[in-house]
Design an enzyme around this catalytic site. Sequence first.
Site, PDB file in Angstrom:
ATOM      1  N   GLU A 176       2.614  -6.147   7.949  1.00  0.00           N
ATOM      2  CA  GLU A 176       1.621  -5.144   8.353  1.00  0.00           C
ATOM      3  C   GLU A 176       1.550  -4.901   9.859  1.00  0.00           C
ATOM      4  OE1 GLU A 176       0.100  -6.451   4.261  1.00  0.00           O
ATOM      5  OE2 GLU A 176       1.203  -7.331   5.951  1.00  0.00           O
ATOM      6  N   GLY A 187       0.869  -5.615   0.777  1.00  0.00           N
ATOM      7  CA  GLY A 187      -0.086  -5.728  -0.305  1.00  0.00           C
ATOM      8  C   GLY A 187       0.532  -6.203  -1.604  1.00  0.00           C
ATOM      9  N   ALA A 199       0.827  -1.200   0.000  1.00  0.00           N
ATOM     10  CA  ALA A 199       0.000   0.000   0.000  1.00  0.00           C
ATOM     11  C   ALA A 199       0.866   1.256   0.000  1.00  0.00           C
ATOM     12  CB  ALA A 199      -0.913   0.009   1.222  1.00  0.00           C
ATOM     13  N   GLU A 254       0.482  -9.810  -1.296  1.00  0.00           N
ATOM     14  CA  GLU A 254      -0.913 -10.242  -1.371  1.00  0.00           C
ATOM     15  C   GLU A 254      -1.416 -10.280  -2.821  1.00  0.00           C
ATOM     16  OE1 GLU A 254      -3.123  -9.047   2.709  1.00  0.00           O
ATOM     17  OE2 GLU A 254      -2.127  -7.386   1.689  1.00  0.00           O
TER      18      GLU A 254
END
Length: 264
Positions: free
Chosen positions: A138, A115, A70, A118
């Site tokens: 995270e 992310g 992110a 992910e």
Amino acid sequence: MSEERFGEFVLVRRHGHVAELVLDRPKAMNAVSSEMGRSIAGACAALAADRDARVVVLTSSHERAFCVGADLKERNSFTDADLRRQRPVSRGAYTGVLELPMPTVAAVHGYALGGGYELALSCDLIVADRTAVVGLPEVSVGVIPGGGGTQLLPRRVGSARAAELIFSARRVEAEEAAGLGLVDVLVERGRDREEALALGARIAGNSPVGLRAAKRAMRLGQGLDLRAGLEVEDAAWRTVAFSGDRAEGVAAFNEKRKPQWPGE
């Protein structure tokens, strides 16, 4: 080879029946901003509806990173209300990749963190080169993996291994990542994209109806008991058993020729 751009940061290249979905925000190491998230979702929606795309390969235009997760610089300016409004945009990017109906392959080099990892986890297969560094850090910044990581990683490596990786927030280098099953194919430095596209081309030589049905059966059957899973498989089999692809596949086998898949 044709190209189509989705916003400023996402590019789709066509290699025959293989679609290459390129993360193209090199100045930010492909950090996923709101704008980039919307573009990923838009590209995935277009690919999902494209019957000519048999395989999607997710790649990066940055030399040293697949995706660093992110965009925390953007997030730093958010109010709580901004963060709530942005959440569906973020989810749309990850679920867009996850819900692609055709097989997907991620080509990972350099950093694939948070992310970014992910996005790779949302693919069916991960090809990584020896520069790859993966992880879900995270909790070290006060959040949790929110792009599917808490659900996809345990399904890939088991609950205890996933717990160790998520709770410790540690980064895992390529060789260990391959040993733990965090990536599926380990290749030499600089060859992740080439090898992922080659794998995609091999997959794309098979029946597109069969590929989508097999993926659907595997995804829907995950977590079910065996009896229920076999019912899912039977339903998927019925969607291909009477298809044009099945008829062509059998005919081509008997005629000792390469099949010309009708894709229906």
